[in-house]
Design a protein around this motif. Structure first.
Motif, PDB file in Angstrom:
ATOM      1  N   ALA A  77       0.833  -1.197   0.000  1.00 44.92           N
ATOM      2  CA  ALA A  77       0.000   0.000   0.000  1.00 44.92           C
ATOM      3  C   ALA A  77       0.879   1.263   0.000  1.00 44.92           C
ATOM      4  CB  ALA A  77      -0.921  -0.002   1.213  1.00 44.92           C
ATOM      5  N   ALA A  78       1.986   1.228   0.764  1.00 47.77           N
ATOM      6  CA  ALA A  78       2.876   2.381   0.798  1.00 47.77           C
ATOM      7  C   ALA A  78       3.513   2.627  -0.564  1.00 47.77           C
ATOM      8  CB  ALA A  78       3.967   2.170   1.848  1.00 47.77           C
ATOM      9  N   LEU A  79       3.853   1.538  -1.282  1.00 53.22           N
ATOM     10  CA  LEU A  79       4.441   1.676  -2.612  1.00 53.22           C
ATOM     11  C   LEU A  79       3.436   2.295  -3.586  1.00 53.22           C
ATOM     12  CD1 LEU A  79       6.799   1.178  -4.512  1.00 53.22           C
ATOM     13  CD2 LEU A  79       5.894  -1.138  -4.920  1.00 53.22           C
ATOM     14  N   ALA A  80       2.183   1.837  -3.518  1.00 52.10           N
ATOM     15  CA  ALA A  80       1.147   2.395  -4.384  1.00 52.10           C
ATOM     16  C   ALA A  80       0.923   3.867  -4.078  1.00 52.10           C
ATOM     17  CB  ALA A  80      -0.147   1.610  -4.214  1.00 52.10           C
ATOM     18  N   PHE A  81       0.988   4.192  -2.786  1.00 56.10           N
ATOM     19  CA  PHE A  81       0.790   5.584  -2.374  1.00 56.10           C
ATOM     20  C   PHE A  81       1.924   6.463  -2.896  1.00 56.10           C
ATOM     21  CE2 PHE A  81       0.813   9.178   0.526  1.00 56.10           C
ATOM     22  CZ  PHE A  81      -0.533   9.477   0.633  1.00 56.10           C
ATOM     23  N   GLU A  82       3.162   5.979  -2.777  1.00 59.45           N
ATOM     24  CA  GLU A  82       4.310   6.760  -3.255  1.00 59.45           C
ATOM     25  C   GLU A  82       4.259   6.935  -4.775  1.00 59.45           C
ATOM     26  OE1 GLU A  82       8.019   5.217  -1.935  1.00 59.45           O
ATOM     27  OE2 GLU A  82       7.441   5.183   0.191  1.00 59.45           O
ATOM     28  N   THR A  83       3.805   5.897  -5.475  1.00 59.83           N
ATOM     29  CA  THR A  83       3.678   5.993  -6.937  1.00 59.83           C
ATOM     30  C   THR A  83       2.668   7.071  -7.319  1.00 59.83           C
ATOM     31  OG1 THR A  83       4.216   3.639  -7.203  1.00 59.83           O
ATOM     32  CG2 THR A  83       3.099   4.735  -9.036  1.00 59.83           C
ATOM     33  N   LEU A  84       1.565   7.101  -6.575  1.00 62.26           N
ATOM     34  CA  LEU A  84       0.548   8.110  -6.849  1.00 62.26           C
ATOM     35  C   LEU A  84       1.051   9.518  -6.510  1.00 62.26           C
ATOM     36  CD1 LEU A  84      -2.311   8.337  -7.926  1.00 62.26           C
ATOM     37  CD2 LEU A  84      -3.171   8.072  -5.596  1.00 62.26           C
ATOM     38  N   ILE A  85       1.848   9.609  -5.444  1.00 63.69           N
ATOM     39  CA  ILE A  85       2.437  10.896  -5.084  1.00 63.69           C
ATOM     40  C   ILE A  85       3.357  11.398  -6.196  1.00 63.69           C
ATOM     41  CG2 ILE A  85       4.133  11.988  -3.572  1.00 63.69           C
ATOM     42  CD1 ILE A  85       1.450  11.964  -2.317  1.00 63.69           C
ATOM     43  N   GLU A  86       4.160  10.508  -6.776  1.00 62.73           N
ATOM     44  CA  GLU A  86       5.063  10.905  -7.855  1.00 62.73           C
ATOM     45  C   GLU A  86       4.279  11.382  -9.075  1.00 62.73           C
ATOM     46  OE1 GLU A  86       8.341  11.372  -7.973  1.00 62.73           O
ATOM     47  OE2 GLU A  86       8.144  11.056  -5.803  1.00 62.73           O
ATOM     48  N   ARG A  87       3.145  10.738  -9.334  1.00 61.07           N
ATOM     49  CA  ARG A  87       2.317  11.195 -10.459  1.00 61.07           C
ATOM     50  C   ARG A  87       1.774  12.590 -10.177  1.00 61.07           C
ATOM     51  NH1 ARG A  87      -3.027   9.833 -12.158  1.00 61.07           N
ATOM     52  NH2 ARG A  87      -3.198   8.100 -10.696  1.00 61.07           N
ATOM     53  N   GLY A  88       1.393  12.821  -8.910  1.00 59.85           N
ATOM     54  CA  GLY A  88       0.929  14.154  -8.536  1.00 59.85           C
ATOM     55  C   GLY A  88       2.014  15.199  -8.675  1.00 59.85           C
ATOM     56  N   ARG A  89       3.242  14.820  -8.300  1.00 61.86           N
ATOM     57  CA  ARG A  89       4.367  15.735  -8.463  1.00 61.86           C
ATOM     58  C   ARG A  89       4.514  16.160  -9.927  1.00 61.86           C
ATOM     59  NH1 ARG A  89       7.670  12.969  -4.323  1.00 61.86           N
ATOM     60  NH2 ARG A  89       8.271  14.521  -2.751  1.00 61.86           N
ATOM     61  N   GLY A  90       4.413  15.172 -10.808  1.00 61.83           N
ATOM     62  CA  GLY A  90       4.539  15.473 -12.230  1.00 61.83           C
ATOM     63  C   GLY A  90       3.436  16.382 -12.727  1.00 61.83           C
ATOM     64  N   LEU A  91       2.207  16.127 -12.275  1.00 64.97           N
ATOM     65  CA  LEU A  91       1.080  16.966 -12.683  1.00 64.97           C
ATOM     66  C   LEU A  91       1.256  18.397 -12.207  1.00 64.97           C
ATOM     67  CD1 LEU A  91      -2.016  14.629 -12.114  1.00 64.97           C
ATOM     68  CD2 LEU A  91      -1.183  15.526 -14.301  1.00 64.97           C
ATOM     69  N   TYR A  92       1.626  18.543 -10.945  1.00 65.11           N
ATOM     70  CA  TYR A  92       1.826  19.890 -10.406  1.00 65.11           C
ATOM     71  C   TYR A  92       2.994  20.591 -11.100  1.00 65.11           C
ATOM     72  CZ  TYR A  92      -1.543  20.241  -6.599  1.00 65.11           C
ATOM     73  OH  TYR A  92      -2.706  20.381  -5.872  1.00 65.11           O
ATOM     74  N   ARG A  93       4.041  19.838 -11.408  1.00 72.06           N
ATOM     75  CA  ARG A  93       5.193  20.439 -12.072  1.00 72.06           C
ATOM     76  C   ARG A  93       4.797  20.963 -13.469  1.00 72.06           C
ATOM     77  NH1 ARG A  93       8.285  16.492 -11.517  1.00 72.06           N
ATOM     78  NH2 ARG A  93       7.814  15.449 -13.480  1.00 72.06           N
ATOM     79  N   ASP A  94       4.064  20.145 -14.219  1.00 74.25           N
ATOM     80  CA  ASP A  94       3.656  20.559 -15.564  1.00 74.25           C
ATOM     81  C   ASP A  94       2.652  21.716 -15.505  1.00 74.25           C
ATOM     82  OD1 ASP A  94       5.259  18.550 -16.511  1.00 74.25           O
ATOM     83  OD2 ASP A  94       3.619  17.142 -16.905  1.00 74.25           O
ATOM     84  N   ALA A  95       1.710  21.631 -14.575  1.00 74.44           N
ATOM     85  CA  ALA A  95       0.707  22.690 -14.451  1.00 74.44           C
ATOM     86  C   ALA A  95       1.348  24.009 -14.023  1.00 74.44           C
ATOM     87  CB  ALA A  95      -0.379  22.283 -13.446  1.00 74.44           C
ATOM     88  N   ALA A  96       2.322  23.925 -13.106  1.00 74.84           N
ATOM     89  CA  ALA A  96       2.998  25.138 -12.650  1.00 74.84           C
ATOM     90  C   ALA A  96       3.818  25.761 -13.777  1.00 74.84           C
ATOM     91  CB  ALA A  96       3.899  24.827 -11.458  1.00 74.84           C
ATOM     92  N   ALA A  97       4.455  24.928 -14.583  1.00 80.89           N
ATOM     93  CA  ALA A  97       5.231  25.449 -15.711  1.00 80.89           C
ATOM     94  C   ALA A  97       4.318  26.164 -16.702  1.00 80.89           C
ATOM     95  CB  ALA A  97       5.978  24.310 -16.403  1.00 80.89           C
ATOM     96  N   HIS A  98       3.152  25.591 -16.929  1.00 83.60           N
ATOM     97  CA  HIS A  98       2.203  26.218 -17.858  1.00 83.60           C
ATOM     98  C   HIS A  98       1.672  27.531 -17.281  1.00 83.60           C
ATOM     99  CE1 HIS A  98      -0.728  26.541 -21.041  1.00 83.60           C
ATOM    100  NE2 HIS A  98      -1.703  26.635 -20.164  1.00 83.60           N
ATOM    101  N   ALA A  99       1.333  27.532 -15.995  1.00 78.21           N
ATOM    102  CA  ALA A  99       0.840  28.754 -15.353  1.00 78.21           C
ATOM    103  C   ALA A  99       1.916  29.832 -15.362  1.00 78.21           C
ATOM    104  CB  ALA A  99       0.398  28.453 -13.920  1.00 78.21           C
ATOM    105  N   ARG A 100       3.155  29.440 -15.122  1.00 75.35           N
ATOM    106  CA  ARG A 100       4.260  30.398 -15.124  1.00 75.35           C
ATOM    107  C   ARG A 100       4.442  31.005 -16.519  1.00 75.35           C
ATOM    108  NH1 ARG A 100       7.685  27.078 -13.585  1.00 75.35           N
ATOM    109  NH2 ARG A 100       7.180  27.226 -11.365  1.00 75.35           N
ATOM    110  N   LYS A 101       4.307  30.182 -17.534  1.00 74.83           N
ATOM    111  CA  LYS A 101       4.422  30.683 -18.908  1.00 74.83           C
ATOM    112  C   LYS A 101       3.299  31.677 -19.222  1.00 74.83           C
ATOM    113  CE  LYS A 101       4.209  29.261 -23.757  1.00 74.83           C
ATOM    114  NZ  LYS A 101       3.075  30.181 -24.020  1.00 74.83           N
ATOM    115  N   MET A 102       2.075  31.358 -18.773  1.00 72.94           N
ATOM    116  CA  MET A 102       0.959  32.271 -19.008  1.00 72.94           C
ATOM    117  C   MET A 102       1.209  33.623 -18.347  1.00 72.94           C
ATOM    118  SD  MET A 102      -2.415  29.802 -18.684  1.00 72.94           S
ATOM    119  CE  MET A 102      -3.553  31.166 -19.043  1.00 72.94           C
TER     120      MET A 102
END
Length: 262
Positions: A165-190
């Protein structure tokens, strides 16, 4: 300016904006009506050739297109056309002394109406620009603390969840990191794109024409539709990710409680 010859889906007639004159209208696949400029000139009572020659040097002409117009006797010929929404701008681009007083009065009313519409459209652009900018800053503020949330969540998960369960949770956290990173880059560009817009100083006056306020504002408060759409998509993905994260956490705890009771 686009001089390619797109397919005209329909040719019909339409009334000129703010006037009673009927002119031909050419509809393309996008459903928007284009008006032959020569027909506008004929309706206004001004010479088409010299008027078009002069107007072609204006910024208005950047969206003009040459489209195949079906004549009554000579078949099809390519003519300059403008979107119907741009036609009213032509009303003030020639000497009104060339037309009758009655037509001058009509043109004056039409021009005033067009100015009101342009002002309303600009105000809507300003409101959308300000609202978008506020949302972008709010999101960037949220992103400033998100890494702390990620780290704390992983620490808690490692202490409270089992290995799988901890591994699945960490995997989901990493996906969230990627989403926030991409969204922040797009917002910064705007925000960077908005920062490059030309800024002008403006004043606000009261009914007596006395200046009551001074302020700065973007001359062209443009928010590209594709950028806004992409930002909304990022926010939707992040919202779905938060729901998935909460569901995984709840399911893991329910399973842990069930195993402990068993």
């Amino acid at each position: 300016m686009d001089e390619r010859e797109p397919a005209v889906m329909t040719q019909t007639t339409i009334t000129l904006p703010f006037l009673d004159d009927e002119v031909p209208a050419l509809y393309l696949a996008d459903g928007r009506p284009y008006i032959p400029v020569f027909a506008v000139c004929h309706a206004l009572g001004i010479p088409p050739a010299s008027s078009i020659r002069r107007w072609r040097n204006l910024a208005l002409w950047v969206t003009a297109r040459k489209l195949p117009f079906q004549t009554k006797k000579q078949g099809k010929r390519l003519v300059w056309c403008l979107l119907i929404s741009q036609v009213p701008f032509l009303y003030s681009l020639f000497d009104w002394k060339l037309v009758a007083p009655e037509r001058q009065a009509q043109l004056r009313q039409a021009t005033e109406a067009q100015i009101q519409l342009a002002h309303q459209a600009y105000q809507e652009m300003q409101q959308r620009y300000k609202a978008t900018r506020q949302l972008l800053f709010q999101f960037m503020t949220e992103c400033a603390d998100i890494e702390r949330f990620f780290q704390r969540s992983v620490e808690i998960a490692s202490m409270q969840l089992d290995g799988q369960a901890a591994l699945a949770f960490e995997t989901l956290i990493e996906r969230g990191r990627g989403l926030y990173r991409d969204a922040a880059a797009h917002a910064r560009k705007m925000l960077q794109d908005q920062g490059e817009l030309p800024i002008v100083d403006a004043v606000r006056v009261d009914a007596n024409h006395t200046v009551v306020d001074t302020f700065s504002m973007p001359l062209l408060p443009i928010v590209p539709e594709e950028d806004s759409t992409r930002f909304v998509e990022y926010r939707c993905q992040l919202a779905a990710w938060h729901v998935e994260l909460a569901a995984l956490w709840r399911h893991a705890h329910e399973r842990t409680d069930h195993e402990s009771q068993g």
